[in-house]
Design an enzyme around this catalytic site. Structure first.
Site, PDB file in Angstrom:
ATOM      1  N   LYS A  28       1.033  -1.392   0.553  1.00  0.00           N
ATOM      2  CA  LYS A  28       0.170  -0.115   0.010  1.00  0.00           C
ATOM      3  C   LYS A  28       0.987   1.427   0.112  1.00  0.00           C
ATOM      4  O   LYS A  28       2.341   0.945   0.306  1.00  0.00           O
ATOM      5  CB  LYS A  28      -1.036  -0.065   1.059  1.00  0.00           C
ATOM      6  CG  LYS A  28      -2.679  -1.267   1.241  1.00  0.00           C
ATOM      7  CD  LYS A  28      -3.305  -0.249   2.348  1.00  0.00           C
ATOM      8  CE  LYS A  28      -4.244  -1.342   2.250  1.00  0.00           C
ATOM      9  NZ  LYS A  28      -5.296  -0.877   2.285  1.00  0.00           N
ATOM     10  N   SER A  29       0.193   2.257  -0.567  1.00  0.00           N
ATOM     11  CA  SER A  29       1.117   3.897  -0.528  1.00  0.00           C
ATOM     12  C   SER A  29       1.633   4.453   1.080  1.00  0.00           C
ATOM     13  O   SER A  29       1.337   3.914   1.863  1.00  0.00           O
ATOM     14  CB  SER A  29       0.385   5.452  -0.861  1.00  0.00           C
ATOM     15  OG  SER A  29      -0.057   4.784  -2.285  1.00  0.00           O
ATOM     16  N   ASN A  52     -13.508   3.828  -4.002  1.00  0.00           N
ATOM     17  CA  ASN A  52     -13.016   3.882  -2.260  1.00  0.00           C
ATOM     18  C   ASN A  52     -11.970   4.829  -3.050  1.00  0.00           C
ATOM     19  O   ASN A  52     -12.422   6.120  -3.277  1.00  0.00           O
ATOM     20  CB  ASN A  52     -11.916   2.794  -2.771  1.00  0.00           C
ATOM     21  CG  ASN A  52     -10.363   3.416  -2.897  1.00  0.00           C
ATOM     22  OD1 ASN A  52      -9.770   3.858  -2.299  1.00  0.00           O
ATOM     23  ND2 ASN A  52      -9.777   3.072  -4.443  1.00  0.00           N
ATOM     24  N   ALA A  53     -12.420   5.263  -0.608  1.00  0.00           N
ATOM     25  CA  ALA A  53     -11.675   7.153  -0.691  1.00  0.00           C
ATOM     26  C   ALA A  53     -11.746   5.922   0.699  1.00  0.00           C
ATOM     27  O   ALA A  53     -11.735   7.149   1.741  1.00  0.00           O
ATOM     28  CB  ALA A  53     -12.598   7.932  -0.711  1.00  0.00           C
ATOM     29  N   CYS A 112      -3.067  10.094  -6.404  1.00  0.00           N
ATOM     30  CA  CYS A 112      -4.328   9.264  -5.968  1.00  0.00           C
ATOM     31  C   CYS A 112      -5.705  10.439  -5.566  1.00  0.00           C
ATOM     32  O   CYS A 112      -5.398  11.848  -5.246  1.00  0.00           O
ATOM     33  CB  CYS A 112      -3.827   9.040  -4.491  1.00  0.00           C
ATOM     34  SG  CYS A 112      -5.471   8.155  -3.137  1.00  0.00           S
ATOM     35  N   LYS A 149       3.873   6.102 -11.267  1.00  0.00           N
ATOM     36  CA  LYS A 149       2.480   6.034 -11.172  1.00  0.00           C
ATOM     37  C   LYS A 149       0.947   6.496 -11.656  1.00  0.00           C
ATOM     38  O   LYS A 149       1.295   8.257 -11.129  1.00  0.00           O
ATOM     39  CB  LYS A 149       1.501   5.046  -9.892  1.00  0.00           C
ATOM     40  CG  LYS A 149      -0.022   4.694  -9.820  1.00  0.00           C
ATOM     41  CD  LYS A 149      -0.240   3.764  -9.106  1.00  0.00           C
ATOM     42  CE  LYS A 149      -1.288   2.595  -9.313  1.00  0.00           C
ATOM     43  NZ  LYS A 149      -1.807   2.152  -7.985  1.00  0.00           N
ATOM     44  N   GLY A 230      -6.089  -1.141 -14.642  1.00  0.00           N
ATOM     45  CA  GLY A 230      -6.982  -1.482 -14.133  1.00  0.00           C
ATOM     46  C   GLY A 230      -8.635  -2.361 -14.535  1.00  0.00           C
ATOM     47  O   GLY A 230      -8.573  -2.540 -16.020  1.00  0.00           O
ATOM     48  N   GLY A 231      -9.336  -3.022 -14.254  1.00  0.00           N
ATOM     49  CA  GLY A 231     -10.408  -3.623 -14.281  1.00  0.00           C
ATOM     50  C   GLY A 231      -9.873  -4.671 -14.857  1.00  0.00           C
ATOM     51  O   GLY A 231     -10.835  -6.113 -15.080  1.00  0.00           O
TER      52      GLY A 231
END
Lengths: 295, 275
Positions: A28-29, A52-53, A112, A149, A230-231
């Protein structure tokens, strides 16, 4: 490989993902100091999308030391350390601290979409800002490759990628989440996410990922590696991102629908398709869409 | 996605529902009823959202196909605000998530309920009794003012109630696990032990289960955000499994491989805290 933001808090979770067929794992970041995330709800989904937030919670470099140290004792697959900060100066400080832990790659999260209230527009939204962060991180990263990213939420992702490449980026991760988006509860008439808005992921964003990867590949003439995210939920999804220009595929949201062994399933599906179609190595798919125009 | 192929698909997007009915169980514990079913099975949890405040995981106290109940202890910012809600106020629900208790028809079960663990254990007892199981429920609390669901448990057929309080103010003086040991020593035999309550109680059940070679299923609690396996906050060492999907109800064989069990848990930023 495991994309950043999903699981990825502990050494044991990285090991678990590796056991299920991931070729690499992303943390994770990581922040320099402890950073609180948003209140719940932070993640909501339908079968088509996830919003998501989470707000990039992390306990800071001290915890990263403990977990990455534990992981490095018996490392099953390479570790990509994803870092985040609020200024180019602090990106450099965080990178410096994390480089000491000897990750295999650094991935720099400048995109982000759900901490804008706190820190303003992501660095990935301006070629100058993105290049400044790249330069600051590259100055301290030594021989550890630096991947930037990128955000899909920009007018021209190719221009941003090119600016990062000129500043020394060794590769890119495309894409971070889309939007941000919002979901409203009908009876209470309130946004569901505590942060009101959040980054969109899941099957719905794959066409945006494919287009962005193609743009980055074209802008950088296919010279730098791209981690496509992505997806992606199936082998066919992964190969589509590869045709656009991705040479490594990250999976995140799909672990909820297809289980922890989604990594092994996707690899098997790719092999089966390549065998059936007479494709000797799926590596030949990388950037294949671009070459299809010249043949 | 269902948890086992037989359960209803979990709703991952919350929807608010008006609180249909409120029952005050003790000074700090209330039960809310909603006129909605999520198809939850005993041991599963739902994410309970109070708009503008927070969202937390809670065991389902009952889901009979028409109504869903939650029983909660006001012990934090969110649950204290939830405790101030009135009938008609809107609360968001999503789920059900996670694993549930499993039994076979006509088994003899011992259920250990600590604190507000009595609510999900009542749900288990009610459903297991329908399958012809004989159920002994050991409800434990610090004192009699914290005991829950006693009348509801007494009203169930094929269910025997054993009460234990730390201070001896009602029933057996000591823990509910000690009360179970006394029953076992007196010749009682069980096919399975089920437990839901504080982790120190679960540790005692886990050890007893291993010593006496009685299979057990334990409900573990860890900090959760998404509830369906994405955020990774509830991953436990050293297995790296997610308790929201591989738990909360785990068999003791698996539980004994979780080295952090009874020792530490992680907070919202992933930092360790000792029990």
């Amino acid at each position: 490989m495991l994309a950043s933001g999903i699981w990825g808090i502990t050494a044991s979770s990285w090991r678990r993902v590796a056991k299920h067929g991931a070729g690499a794992v992303t943390t994770k970041s990581l922040w320099l100091k402890e950073h609180k995330g948003h209140s719940n709800p932070v993640i909501i989904s339908t079968e088509h999308w996830t919003l998501n937030a989470v707000g990039v919670p992390d306990a800071g470099v001290e915890k990263a030391k403990e977990e990455i140290g534990e992981y490095n004792k018996d490392k099953p697959v390479p570790l990509i350390a994803n870092i985040i900060a609020e200024s180019a100066e602090n990106y450099a400080k965080t990178a410096q601290a994390i480089v000491e832990l000897k990750p295999d790659f650094l991935e720099v999260n400048i995109s982000c979409p759900n901490i804008e209230d706190e820190f303003g527009r992501p660095f990935a939204c301006s070629a100058d800002d993105a290049a400044a962060v790249t330069k600051a991180v590259k100055a301290v990263s030594g021989d550890i490759p630096v991947f930037i990213k990128l955000s899909p939420n920009v007018e021209n992702i190719g221009t941003i990628a090119l600016a990062c490449a000129k500043a020394g980026a060794d590769g890119f991760t495309a894409i971070n989440t889309v939007g941000p988006g919002m979901a409203i509860d009908l009876r209470s008439r309130r946004p569901i996410l505590a942060n009101r808005v959040g980054g969109l992921s899941g099957p719905a964003i794959k066409p945006i990922a494919v287009k962005c990867i193609a743009d980055v590949y074209k802008a950088t003439e296919g010279k730098l590696p791209i981690i496509g995210t992505g997806g992606v939920a199936t082998g066919k999804d992964a190969m589509e991102l590869m045709l656009a220009g991705a040479s490594l595929i990250g999976i995140g949201t799909a672990v909820a629908d297809r289980g922890a062994d989604v990594f092994a399933k996707v690899c098997e599906e790719m092999s089966a398709w390549c065998d059936a179609e007479g494709v000797a190595s799926c590596g030949e798919l990388i950037g294949g869409m671009h070459r299809s125009f010249s043949s | 996605m269902g948890c086992c192929g037989h359960c209803s698909p979990a709703k991952r997007l919350p929807e608010t529902h008006p609180i249909a009915h409120i029952v005050r169980e003790t000074a700090h514990v209330q039960t809310f009823t909603f006129k909605v079913s999520l198809g939850a099975k005993p041991g599963q949890f739902v994410m309970v959202w109070l708009p503008g405040v927070d969202e937390v995981p809670m065991s389902v106290a009952e889901d009979d196909g028409k109504e869903l109940k939650i029983t909660f202890f006001a012990a934090g910012d969110m649950t204290e605000k939830l405790a101030q809600c009135k009938e008609g106020d809107l609360v968001g629900l999503r789920g059900p998530f996670g694993t549930h208790y499993t039994w076979e028809k006509k088994q003899k079960l011992a259920l250990l309920a600590g604190g507000y663990g009595a609510a999900p254990m009542h749900f288990v007892a009610k459903e297991a009794a329908k399958d012809g199981c004989t159920v002994d429920v050991f409800v434990g609390a610090r004192g009699k003012e914290h005991l829950l669901y006693l009348d509801a448990l007494c009203a169930l057929k094929r269910v025997a109630l054993h009460v234990a309080t730390d201070d001896g103010s009602q029933g057996f003086k000591g823990t509910n696990v000690a009360a179970l040991v006394e029953e076992l020593d007196g010749g009682a035999r069980y096919d399975q032990l089920f437990a839901c309550g504080p982790e120190r109680m679960l540790v005692a059940v886990s050890q007893l289960s291993a010593q006496r070679k009685i299979p057990s299923q334990l409900s573990l609690e860890r900090y959760m955000k998404c509830g369906y396996g994405l955020c990774g906050n509830c991953v436990v060492d050293p297995l790296g499994i997610r308790l929201c999907t591989d738990g909360p109800v785990v068999k003791n064989d698996l539980c004994m491989e979780i080295t952090e069990f009874g020792k530490f848990h992680r907070d919202d930023v992933g930092k360790k805290h000792l029990f």
